[in-house]
Design an enzyme around this catalytic site. Structure first.
Site, PDB file in Angstrom:
ATOM      1  N   LYS A 296      40.255  33.781  55.450  1.00  0.00           N
ATOM      2  CA  LYS A 296      41.083  33.722  54.247  1.00  0.00           C
ATOM      3  C   LYS A 296      41.888  35.011  54.162  1.00  0.00           C
ATOM      4  CE  LYS A 296      40.814  34.036  49.159  1.00  0.00           C
ATOM      5  NZ  LYS A 296      39.966  33.933  47.941  1.00  0.00           N
ATOM      6  N   LYS A 308      44.554  36.207  36.450  1.00  0.00           N
ATOM      7  CA  LYS A 308      43.333  36.986  36.253  1.00  0.00           C
ATOM      8  C   LYS A 308      43.560  38.030  35.174  1.00  0.00           C
ATOM      9  CE  LYS A 308      41.538  36.809  41.016  1.00  0.00           C
ATOM     10  NZ  LYS A 308      40.273  36.130  40.706  1.00  0.00           N
ATOM     11  N   ASP A 319      41.357  40.626  49.071  1.00  0.00           N
ATOM     12  CA  ASP A 319      41.143  39.183  49.169  1.00  0.00           C
ATOM     13  C   ASP A 319      41.589  38.617  50.524  1.00  0.00           C
ATOM     14  OD1 ASP A 319      39.973  37.060  47.897  1.00  0.00           O
ATOM     15  OD2 ASP A 319      41.835  36.346  46.967  1.00  0.00           O
ATOM     16  N   GLU A 380      42.333  29.581  44.930  1.00  0.00           N
ATOM     17  CA  GLU A 380      43.380  29.409  45.938  1.00  0.00           C
ATOM     18  C   GLU A 380      42.879  29.565  47.370  1.00  0.00           C
ATOM     19  OE1 GLU A 380      42.649  32.226  44.649  1.00  0.00           O
ATOM     20  OE2 GLU A 380      42.669  33.503  46.426  1.00  0.00           O
ATOM     21  N   ARG A 382      40.314  28.425  48.911  1.00  0.00           N
ATOM     22  CA  ARG A 382      39.889  27.154  49.517  1.00  0.00           C
ATOM     23  C   ARG A 382      41.087  26.296  49.899  1.00  0.00           C
ATOM     24  NH1 ARG A 382      36.460  25.840  44.204  1.00  0.00           N
ATOM     25  NH2 ARG A 382      36.373  28.113  44.271  1.00  0.00           N
TER      26      ARG A 382
HETATM   27  N1  BES Z   1      39.342  35.977  45.406  1.00  0.00           N
HETATM   28  C1  BES Z   1      38.614  35.374  44.363  1.00  0.00           C
HETATM   29  C2  BES Z   1      37.103  35.570  44.502  1.00  0.00           C
HETATM   30  C3  BES Z   1      36.587  36.978  44.408  1.00  0.00           C
HETATM   31  C4  BES Z   1      36.137  37.477  43.204  1.00  0.00           C
HETATM   32  C5  BES Z   1      36.495  37.759  45.523  1.00  0.00           C
HETATM   33  C6  BES Z   1      35.628  38.758  43.134  1.00  0.00           C
HETATM   34  C7  BES Z   1      35.993  39.043  45.447  1.00  0.00           C
HETATM   35  C8  BES Z   1      35.550  39.539  44.258  1.00  0.00           C
HETATM   36  C9  BES Z   1      38.898  33.872  44.338  1.00  0.00           C
HETATM   37  O1  BES Z   1      40.153  33.497  44.757  1.00  0.00           O
HETATM   38  C10 BES Z   1      38.767  33.430  42.930  1.00  0.00           C
HETATM   39  O2  BES Z   1      39.551  33.837  42.129  1.00  0.00           O
HETATM   40  N2  BES Z   1      37.778  32.597  42.662  1.00  0.00           N
HETATM   41  C11 BES Z   1      37.540  32.112  41.366  1.00  0.00           C
HETATM   42  C12 BES Z   1      37.247  30.640  41.473  1.00  0.00           C
HETATM   43  C13 BES Z   1      37.209  29.919  40.162  1.00  0.00           C
HETATM   44  C14 BES Z   1      38.591  29.860  39.566  1.00  0.00           C
HETATM   45  C15 BES Z   1      36.669  28.527  40.391  1.00  0.00           C
HETATM   46  C16 BES Z   1      36.344  32.862  40.802  1.00  0.00           C
HETATM   47  O3  BES Z   1      35.436  33.204  41.551  1.00  0.00           O
HETATM   48  O4  BES Z   1      36.340  33.142  39.613  1.00  0.00           O
HETATM   49 ZN    ZN Z   2      41.115  34.737  46.049  1.00  0.00          ZN
HETATM   50 MN    MN Z   3      41.601  33.504  43.193  1.00  0.00          MN
END
Ligand code: BES
Ligand code: ZN
Ligand code: MN
Length: 536
Positions: A296, A308, A319, A380, A382
């Site tokens: 990714k 966010k 990321d 995103e 996934r």
């Molecule tokens: N890149 C983030 C996940 C992440 C969070 C990586 C903290 C490293 C540290 C990912 O793209 C994301 O935002 N995931 C969301 C998914 C949710 C919207 C279902 C999350 O984990 O909140």
């Molecule tokens: Zn992400």
């Molecule tokens: Mn994200």
């Protein structure tokens, strides 16, 4: 497109020079030495001669400081001028009683997943030596030592000690002025041992692997105004082509033609053009199916329209750590001349809010043909991986496919910064990966996949939706989403490295920041499970 920034992800920061010397190798007058403190409160046998010359000063220091000879200990002793040396550092080399053990111990007693016991005790001693090297590096640098002569008895421990020091020596410093760059730190590590020939050859390999770790860390550390899909591709091309890796990239038009609506939907809010980076290394038999590594590479994740919160958003520069791990692993694997076929693929995008960005409720279609309802634009990674995985398995027919991604915050909640989660449709592949991770101290814990969780991703409007279950099992549902794009015949594992890719404190093997997690693990996996078995 704008001019590319110069030398993004420069890895020259890893500049610790390591030399191995035979018994006759000796520090110059006024030099600094490091000597192992034996277990049992005595000077280790390799250093008896030196201690005798120093009239037993080292032995007395060991007693006075109560040293146990365990990795992690490092104590400074000032020496009299007549000794011809300036200082000695007593360091521990033996496995500490508790440090690396907990993970293994817990794994052994756990009923699920069943992990194999540590393969050999020697593994633990070399891991301890690695730790000793890292601690020595840190201690010596803090004590303003630029060159040291380290006495180690055993060649294998010597190589691991040097590796630990080397891994700890890298620090991201490209963008600081003067002071920090010029700060005194260890630059020359001389190791005195019996058998220099095997040590020198072995260390060459470890150095090649470490360069891949540094490259991954450099990519992760670079800020997103310098490191974006196009400059990521340029850095990979610059570093990997000379190693015999074929580097190419699909641009937006080519991806559009392949129907990669999932990846492109994420990218459409950004002014940066997305790329699918493809790195091919062929060191194995021409007919052998490759291993596919997929990363990714969200060069910055704002969340998109599902924006966010501001606090901590800066962390989302890492990321793309999955893509960096894959790219670094390609460097390690090619750099040491592995006898295996490996392809690395990275889905590179930037997730931005914009008038043109995708909206929650958009329905996109992936290259596999599945339609996806995008309920949250922050899920995103996934979407990017769906098309990248599809491409890897359709184009390369891999014997195994491993993806790495900072995929979910839920992973950080579940396992913190110690274990990464491993989701897999194959017991054999996860066993191999867990074993490789244990050997290099990049620990994996197997997580479940199940039809129960899969159902949570069913959409009312499309084949699948990109979030499910609210806060429930967020890392598992993300993995279930990915599995929908993986051919059941292909052994596949998904490593969620969200918690381990970046460290807010210095660790044994890493300074603050990017860890390079995954590079050594993947290299080890290829060495142990592909090269060895492939030859049978
Ligand atoms: N890149 C983030 C996940 C992440 C969070 C990586 C903290 C490293 C540290 C990912 O793209 C994301 O935002 N995931 C969301 C998914 C949710 C919207 C279902 C999350 O984990 O909140
Ligand atoms: Zn992400
Ligand atoms: Mn994200």
């Amino acid at each position: 497109m704008a001019v590319l920034p110069e030398k993004v992800a420069d890895i020259s920061a890893g500049d610790l020079a390591v030399r191995f010397h035979g018994r006759d190798g000796a520090p110059p007058s006024g030099g600094v030495i490091a000597v192992p403190a034996g277990a049992n409160g005595r000077v280790a046998s390799a250093a008896r001669r030196i201690d005798a010359r120093l009239d037993g000063a080292l032995g007395r220091a060991i007693t006075a400081r109560g040293l146990k000879g365990r990795a992690g200990e490092a104590v400074e002793v000032m020496l009299p001028r007549e000794s011809g040396l300036s200082r000695a550092f007593l360091y521990g080399l033996a496995a500490p009683k508790t440090t690396t053990a907990p993970g293994d111990k817990d794994n052994k007693t756990a009923t699920f997943p069943k992990n194999p016991p540590p393969s050999a005790t020697e593994m633990t001693t070399t891991q301890a030596a690695e730790r000793a090297g890292a601690v020595l590096y840190h201690t010596l640098s803090g004590a303003n030592v630029e060159e040291v002569w380290v006495v180690v008895g055993d060649a294998r421990l010597a190589v691991s000690l040097a590796e630990g020091a080397l891994l700890r020596s890298w620090e991201f410093s490209l963008h600081t002025r003067g002071s920090r760059k010029e700060r005194r730190r260890l630059r020359r590590l001389n190791i005195v041992l019996n058998d220099t020939r095997t040590a020198t050859a072995d260390f060459k390999q470890r150095e090649a692997i470490a360069r891949g770790v540094f490259f991954a860390r450099a990519l992760v550390s670079e800020p997103p105004n310098r490191l974006y899909p196009e400059s990521f591709v340029a850095a990979a091309r610059r570093e990997l082509s000379p190693l015999g890796v074929k580097v190419s990239a699909l641009d937006e038009k080519q991806m559009r033609r392949l129907g990669m609506g999932a990846l492109l939907g994420v990218a459409q809010g950004s002014v940066r053009e997305p790329y699918l980076l493809v790195m091919e290394y062929r060191g194995g038999a021409a007919s052998a199916a490759p291993v596919a590594l997929v990363g990714k590479g969200v060069c910055f994740d704002t969340g998109g329209i599902s924006l966010k919160p501001a606090g901590g958003m800066e962390e989302m520069k890492y990321d793309m750590a999955g893509a960096a791990a894959v790219t670094g692993a390609m460097m390690s694997i090619a750099g040491r001349g592995a006898r295996a076929n490996v392809v690395g693929i990275a889905g590179l995008v930037e997730n931005m809010p914009d008038a043109g960005a995708q909206r929650p409720s958009d329905i996109v279609s992936s290259a596999s043909g599945h339609t996806i309802e995008v309920l949250n634009t922050d899920a995103e990674g996934r979407l990017v991986l769906a098309d990248a995985l599809w491409y890897a398995q359709t184009k390369f027919r891999p014997r195994a496919m491993v993806d790495l991604a900072t995929l979910t915050g839920a992973m950080v909640v579940a396992l913190g910064d110690f274990y990464a989660g491993c989701f897999s449709n194959s017991d054999e592949l996860s066993r191999d990966l867990l074993r490789a991770g244990r050997a290099v101290q990049e620990r994996l814990w197997r997580m479940p996949l199940d039809a129960h969780y899969d159902r949570m991703m069913d959409s009312r409007a499309a084949d699948v939706q990109n979030i499910g279950g609210g806060r429930m099992a967020g890392s598992v549902t993300a993995a279930q989403f990915l599995q929908r794009f993986v051919d059941a015949q292909v052994p596949w594992a998904h490593l969620d490295i969200a918690g381990v890719a970046w460290s807010k404190r210095a660790l044994a093997a890493t300074a603050f920041g990017a860890t390079g997690f995954g590079v050594r693990l993947l290299d080890r996996y290829v060495r142990e499970s592909v090269e060895r078995r492939g030859r049978r």
